[in-house]
Design a protein around this motif. Structure first.
Motif, PDB file in Angstrom:
ATOM      1  N   LEU A  29       0.838  -1.204   0.000  1.00 22.32           N
ATOM      2  CA  LEU A  29       0.000   0.000   0.000  1.00 22.32           C
ATOM      3  C   LEU A  29       0.871   1.251   0.000  1.00 22.32           C
ATOM      4  O   LEU A  29       0.597   2.207  -0.751  1.00 22.32           O
ATOM      5  CB  LEU A  29      -0.930   0.000   1.207  1.00 22.32           C
ATOM      6  CG  LEU A  29      -1.791   1.258   1.407  1.00 22.32           C
ATOM      7  CD1 LEU A  29      -2.699   1.491   0.202  1.00 22.32           C
ATOM      8  CD2 LEU A  29      -2.620   1.140   2.685  1.00 22.32           C
ATOM      9  N   PHE A  30       1.915   1.261   0.818  1.00 22.69           N
ATOM     10  CA  PHE A  30       2.816   2.419   0.886  1.00 22.69           C
ATOM     11  C   PHE A  30       3.487   2.657  -0.470  1.00 22.69           C
ATOM     12  O   PHE A  30       3.536   3.798  -0.964  1.00 22.69           O
ATOM     13  CB  PHE A  30       3.872   2.196   1.969  1.00 22.69           C
ATOM     14  CG  PHE A  30       4.881   3.302   2.067  1.00 22.69           C
ATOM     15  CD1 PHE A  30       4.568   4.498   2.686  1.00 22.69           C
ATOM     16  CD2 PHE A  30       6.155   3.139   1.526  1.00 22.69           C
ATOM     17  CE1 PHE A  30       5.504   5.525   2.766  1.00 22.69           C
ATOM     18  CE2 PHE A  30       7.098   4.154   1.596  1.00 22.69           C
ATOM     19  CZ  PHE A  30       6.763   5.350   2.223  1.00 22.69           C
ATOM     20  N   VAL A  31       3.981   1.589  -1.085  1.00 21.61           N
ATOM     21  CA  VAL A  31       4.659   1.707  -2.381  1.00 21.61           C
ATOM     22  C   VAL A  31       3.685   2.197  -3.454  1.00 21.61           C
ATOM     23  O   VAL A  31       3.993   3.090  -4.250  1.00 21.61           O
ATOM     24  CB  VAL A  31       5.287   0.355  -2.795  1.00 21.61           C
ATOM     25  CG1 VAL A  31       5.793   0.401  -4.238  1.00 21.61           C
ATOM     26  CG2 VAL A  31       6.425  -0.014  -1.857  1.00 21.61           C
ATOM     27  N   VAL A  32       2.483   1.608  -3.476  1.00 18.04           N
ATOM     28  CA  VAL A  32       1.483   1.985  -4.472  1.00 18.04           C
ATOM     29  C   VAL A  32       1.093   3.454  -4.311  1.00 18.04           C
ATOM     30  O   VAL A  32       0.921   4.174  -5.302  1.00 18.04           O
ATOM     31  CB  VAL A  32       0.246   1.058  -4.342  1.00 18.04           C
ATOM     32  CG1 VAL A  32      -0.960   1.649  -5.049  1.00 18.04           C
ATOM     33  CG2 VAL A  32       0.553  -0.316  -4.918  1.00 18.04           C
ATOM     34  N   MET A  33       0.985   3.917  -3.072  1.00 13.09           N
ATOM     35  CA  MET A  33       0.634   5.321  -2.840  1.00 13.09           C
ATOM     36  C   MET A  33       1.742   6.259  -3.317  1.00 13.09           C
ATOM     37  O   MET A  33       1.468   7.313  -3.908  1.00 13.09           O
ATOM     38  CB  MET A  33       0.331   5.555  -1.357  1.00 13.09           C
ATOM     39  CG  MET A  33      -0.972   4.903  -0.899  1.00 13.09           C
ATOM     40  SD  MET A  33      -1.293   5.055   0.870  1.00 13.09           S
ATOM     41  CE  MET A  33      -1.718   6.798   0.992  1.00 13.09           C
ATOM     42  N   MET A  34       3.008   5.889  -3.091  1.00 10.09           N
ATOM     43  CA  MET A  34       4.125   6.710  -3.565  1.00 10.09           C
ATOM     44  C   MET A  34       4.130   6.768  -5.095  1.00 10.09           C
ATOM     45  O   MET A  34       4.313   7.837  -5.693  1.00 10.09           O
ATOM     46  CB  MET A  34       5.451   6.148  -3.054  1.00 10.09           C
ATOM     47  CG  MET A  34       5.668   6.307  -1.552  1.00 10.09           C
ATOM     48  SD  MET A  34       5.722   8.034  -1.006  1.00 10.09           S
ATOM     49  CE  MET A  34       7.271   8.568  -1.731  1.00 10.09           C
ATOM     50  N   VAL A  35       3.912   5.614  -5.737  1.00 11.01           N
ATOM     51  CA  VAL A  35       3.854   5.580  -7.201  1.00 11.01           C
ATOM     52  C   VAL A  35       2.646   6.370  -7.689  1.00 11.01           C
ATOM     53  O   VAL A  35       2.715   7.082  -8.702  1.00 11.01           O
ATOM     54  CB  VAL A  35       3.795   4.126  -7.714  1.00 11.01           C
ATOM     55  CG1 VAL A  35       3.603   4.086  -9.229  1.00 11.01           C
ATOM     56  CG2 VAL A  35       5.068   3.375  -7.329  1.00 11.01           C
ATOM     57  N   GLY A  36       1.532   6.290  -6.952  1.00 14.20           N
ATOM     58  CA  GLY A  36       0.335   7.030  -7.312  1.00 14.20           C
ATOM     59  C   GLY A  36       0.552   8.535  -7.302  1.00 14.20           C
ATOM     60  O   GLY A  36      -0.038   9.262  -8.111  1.00 14.20           O
ATOM     61  N   VAL A  37       1.404   9.025  -6.403  1.00  7.81           N
ATOM     62  CA  VAL A  37       1.741  10.453  -6.379  1.00  7.81           C
ATOM     63  C   VAL A  37       2.639  10.797  -7.558  1.00  7.81           C
ATOM     64  O   VAL A  37       2.583  11.893  -8.114  1.00  7.81           O
ATOM     65  CB  VAL A  37       2.435  10.822  -5.046  1.00  7.81           C
ATOM     66  CG1 VAL A  37       2.876  12.280  -5.051  1.00  7.81           C
ATOM     67  CG2 VAL A  37       1.498  10.574  -3.872  1.00  7.81           C
ATOM     68  N   SER A  38       3.454   9.842  -7.989  1.00 14.94           N
ATOM     69  CA  SER A  38       4.448  10.088  -9.043  1.00 14.94           C
ATOM     70  C   SER A  38       3.826  10.184 -10.432  1.00 14.94           C
ATOM     71  O   SER A  38       4.230  11.018 -11.242  1.00 14.94           O
ATOM     72  CB  SER A  38       5.504   8.978  -9.026  1.00 14.94           C
ATOM     73  OG  SER A  38       6.390   9.114 -10.104  1.00 14.94           O
ATOM     74  N   VAL A  39       2.828   9.327 -10.728  1.00 19.71           N
ATOM     75  CA  VAL A  39       2.322   9.236 -12.097  1.00 19.71           C
ATOM     76  C   VAL A  39       1.185  10.216 -12.333  1.00 19.71           C
ATOM     77  O   VAL A  39       0.534  10.685 -11.409  1.00 19.71           O
ATOM     78  CB  VAL A  39       1.854   7.805 -12.434  1.00 19.71           C
ATOM     79  CG1 VAL A  39       2.958   6.804 -12.236  1.00 19.71           C
ATOM     80  CG2 VAL A  39       0.627   7.426 -11.602  1.00 19.71           C
TER      81      VAL A  39
END
Length: 353
Positions: A29-39
């Motif tokens: 979840l943490f990784v997906v949220m960071m990627v979600g902010v990036s894209v």
């Protein structure tokens, strides 16, 4: 070796490593949220995302090498968006799991009792008729009120007609949902046609209007209602066996079911108020979790919340990157994925329905 043993073996291994699975989902979840902010329409490198977040949490702790524009995109637009997505996904998954228990209906989801239709009606009244007379909070407030009012009507009608058993309560909810949906359609028909597109996008779901100031409301609802459902996980287990079995175990089945409905209305109302109508999350995620860890609600509830949060953040990423710079309504993405999932599920399990 029988098929039953082949299935039980992997599941037993998963249950034995449940803490590891939970920790893995939290990390994912943490990784997906960071990627979600990036894209998005404007991609932001992950190191810049991390730098912006750390700098806002601990000012001056890192050297600022990015522009003010990127800082604004990350902190003011995308971080609240992915946090809201995680909260909404967790909320809808919890509601779906709880309703599937107390109704003993595998098709139950947060829209079953017209809760979402009530929220949509509240938003339509504001967007097309009254205007934002309380500021930005007007739409969420009316949507939340519409969800609670619809649930109160369902529970009231059910009590008046002594329809407090699971199947009749579901039918009452469906009937009320039709009435509320018709009122919403009438509201759109009578409203300003120039503003109708705003209502339609809201009814299809999306996280594009998320702001920091909005986050406490759905977060408090998730914390409070999620804590109640988790504390009553054993009762939810008993409700899956039927009212007679639950009563034998000392649970007032009809009363407990109505309390769960009210808790689910609060949780759904808070979610729908800030995201619009997002379909299929509450139906799909609990099924997916039960396929992996079994039917014990002490495991199903927390894992459904985590998987629901991950799913909705990923769905929102897809909504942003498929046809940039346009956002596809989130409900379109979840509806497509959920519909395909449900067809596959029915094919695999002929008992459904």
């Amino acid at each position: 070796m029988s098929h039953k043993h082949l299935v039980a073996g992997p599941r037993h291994t998963i249950l034995h490593n449940l803490p590891l699975l939970t920790a893995g989902l939290v990390m994912l979840l943490f990784v997906v949220m960071m990627v979600g902010v990036s894209v998005g329409a404007i991609a932001v490198p992950l190191d810049v995302v991390w730098g912006v977040v750390v700098n806002h949490l601990a000012p001056g702790s890192v050297e600022v090498t990015w522009s003010a524009g990127r800082d604004n995109i990350v902190w003011e637009v995308r971080v609240p968006r992915v946090i809201l997505g995680a909260i909404i996904g967790a909320s809808l998954a919890l509601v779906g799991a709880a309703l599937q228990s107390v109704t003993r209906n595998q098709l139950a989801d947060p829209h079953l009792l017209g809760i979402s239709s009530g929220a949509a009606l509240g938003a339509i009244i504001v967007l097309l008729h009254t205007g934002m007379f309380l500021g930005l909070i007007t739409v969420p407030l009316f949507a939340f009120g519409g969800a609670l009012l619809t649930t109160a009507i369902v529970v009231g009608v059910a009590n008046l007609s002594n329809a407090t058993n699971a199947s009749r309560l579901v039918l009452t909810g469906v009937a009320v949902s039709f009435v509320v949906t018709s009122l919403g359609s009438l509201g759109i028909f009578l409203g300003d046609p120039r503003a109708a597109h705003t209502v339609i996008f809201w009814m299809l779901g999306g996280l594009g209007l998320s702001q920091w100031a909005q986050l406490p409301y759905p977060l408090v609802a998730l914390a409070g209602c999620g804590a109640y459902l988790t504390a009553n996980a054993r009762n939810l287990n008993a409700m899956t066996l039927g009212d007679e079995s639950a009563t034998t175990l000392g649970i007032p089945a009809a009363r407990f079911r109505i309390i769960v409905f009210i808790v689910c209305a609060l949780l759904t109302g808070a979610a729908v108020a800030f995201s619009g109508i997002v379909s299929f999350v509450g139906l799909m995620i609990p099924h997916l979790v039960r396929m992996v860890v079994g039917g014990d609600y002490r495991r199903v509830l927390p894992l459904s919340a985590l998987v629901g949060a991950i799913f909705l953040v990923v769905a929102d990423m897809a909504a942003r990157i498929i046809i940039p710079p346009q956002d596809i309504p989130l409900g379109v993405i979840t509806g497509l994925v959920g519909g395909v999932f449900f067809i596959v599920l029915m094919r695999r399990n002929k008992r459904i329905g």
